[in-house]
Design a protein around this motif. Structure first.
Motif, short mmCIF file in Angstrom:
data_model
loop_
_atom_site.label_atom_id
_atom_site.label_comp_id
_atom_site.label_asym_id
_atom_site.label_seq_id
_atom_site.Cartn_x
_atom_site.Cartn_y
_atom_site.Cartn_z
N PHE A 91 0.83 -1.20 0.00
CA PHE A 91 0.00 0.00 0.00
C PHE A 91 0.87 1.26 0.00
CE2 PHE A 91 -4.36 1.04 0.05
CZ PHE A 91 -4.47 2.29 0.65
N THR A 92 1.94 1.25 0.80
CA THR A 92 2.84 2.40 0.88
C THR A 92 3.59 2.59 -0.44
OG1 THR A 92 3.08 2.00 3.24
CG2 THR A 92 4.73 3.41 2.22
N THR A 93 4.05 1.52 -1.04
CA THR A 93 4.76 1.60 -2.31
C THR A 93 3.83 2.12 -3.41
OG1 THR A 93 6.23 -0.19 -1.64
CG2 THR A 93 6.13 0.31 -3.99
N THR A 143 -1.46 -1.18 -9.91
CA THR A 143 -0.23 -1.11 -9.12
C THR A 143 -0.26 -2.12 -7.98
OG1 THR A 143 0.04 1.23 -9.66
CG2 THR A 143 1.26 0.42 -7.76
N MET A 144 -1.39 -2.21 -7.29
CA MET A 144 -1.49 -3.19 -6.20
C MET A 144 -1.34 -4.61 -6.75
SD MET A 144 -1.65 -1.69 -3.31
CE MET A 144 -2.25 -2.97 -2.22
N GLY A 145 -1.95 -4.88 -7.90
CA GLY A 145 -1.82 -6.21 -8.51
C GLY A 145 -0.37 -6.52 -8.86
N LEU A 146 0.33 -5.55 -9.45
CA LEU A 146 1.74 -5.76 -9.80
C LEU A 146 2.59 -5.98 -8.55
CD1 LEU A 146 2.13 -3.07 -12.61
CD2 LEU A 146 2.20 -5.57 -12.90
N LEU A 147 2.33 -5.22 -7.50
CA LEU A 147 3.09 -5.36 -6.26
C LEU A 147 2.82 -6.70 -5.58
CD1 LEU A 147 2.74 -1.72 -4.87
CD2 LEU A 147 4.85 -2.83 -5.67
N ARG A 148 1.69 -7.28 -5.88
CA ARG A 148 1.36 -8.61 -5.34
C ARG A 148 1.85 -9.73 -6.25
NH1 ARG A 148 -4.69 -6.79 -3.68
NH2 ARG A 148 -4.16 -5.97 -1.64
N GLY A 149 2.46 -9.36 -7.36
CA GLY A 149 3.00 -10.36 -8.28
C GLY A 149 1.95 -11.03 -9.14
#
Length: 185
Positions: A46-48, A118-124
């Motif tokens: 979330f922060t990223t 972005t959240m999806g990408l950060l979750r791989g």
């Protein structure tokens, strides 16, 4: 050394987003009647996401102000040169209404898709999963946002100085961030 306005605004927005995620995690623990245990991975994601998207939001708000100035400061004289008006600047209602509409329709849609992606990408997650999340979550987030963000836009574009708009948006974003964190959980 002082931070640039975009860096300062990004840092403020990112810290507030982190705080909203922690509060959302605490709310979830309370609802589930479990002891609070910080999910550092969710906090990092979330922060990223805020760190990535906040500079883009800052530039968006600057661009809107440049294209649709909120206030009329100068009046042209007979010579064609602008004469600075010593009175309080007058609100340009037409530009303000245009800016609010553009911000809610285009900015709101862009921010919603950018957040989900972005959240999806950060979750791989892969492209198809992210695409499905955008299709499933876009309208619920947009419609929920219409309960908060038009008010924030009106406030921001009528009384808040341009360089403080991301900060004000981020303050309201704490509540919004709690909502998004709870949705993203």
């Amino acid at each position: 050394m002082a931070l640039s306005p975009i860096a300062k605004a990004t840092l403020q927005a990112t810290l507030m987003s982190a705080g909203s995620n922690v509060v959302a995690q605490a709310i979830t623990s309370y609802r589930e009647e479990k002891p609070f245990e910080l999910d550092s991975q969710a906090l990092f994601q979330f922060t990223t996401s805020a760190l990535i998207l906040s500079p883009l939001s800052f530039l968006w708000l600057e661009g809107l102000e440049s294209r649709f100035p909120s206030f009329i400061n100068d009046k042209p004289t007979a010579t064609g040169k602008a004469k600075t008006n010593k009175k309080k600047p007058k609100l340009n209602v037409r530009n303000t209404v245009a800016k609010i509409i553009v911000d809610q329709v285009i900015g709101g849609a862009w921010n919603t898709v950018a957040f989900i992606a972005t959240m999806g990408l950060l979750r791989g997650q892969d492209y198809e999963v992210i695409k499905g999340q955008i299709q499933n979550d876009f309208w619920p987030i947009m419609l929920a946002g219409l309960k908060l963000w038009p008010f924030v836009s009106i406030l921001n574009f009528t009384v808040v100085p341009a360089d403080k708009r991301l900060l004000v948006g981020s303050l309201f974003g704490v509540v919004w961030g709690i909502y998004l964190s709870l949705m993203a959980a």
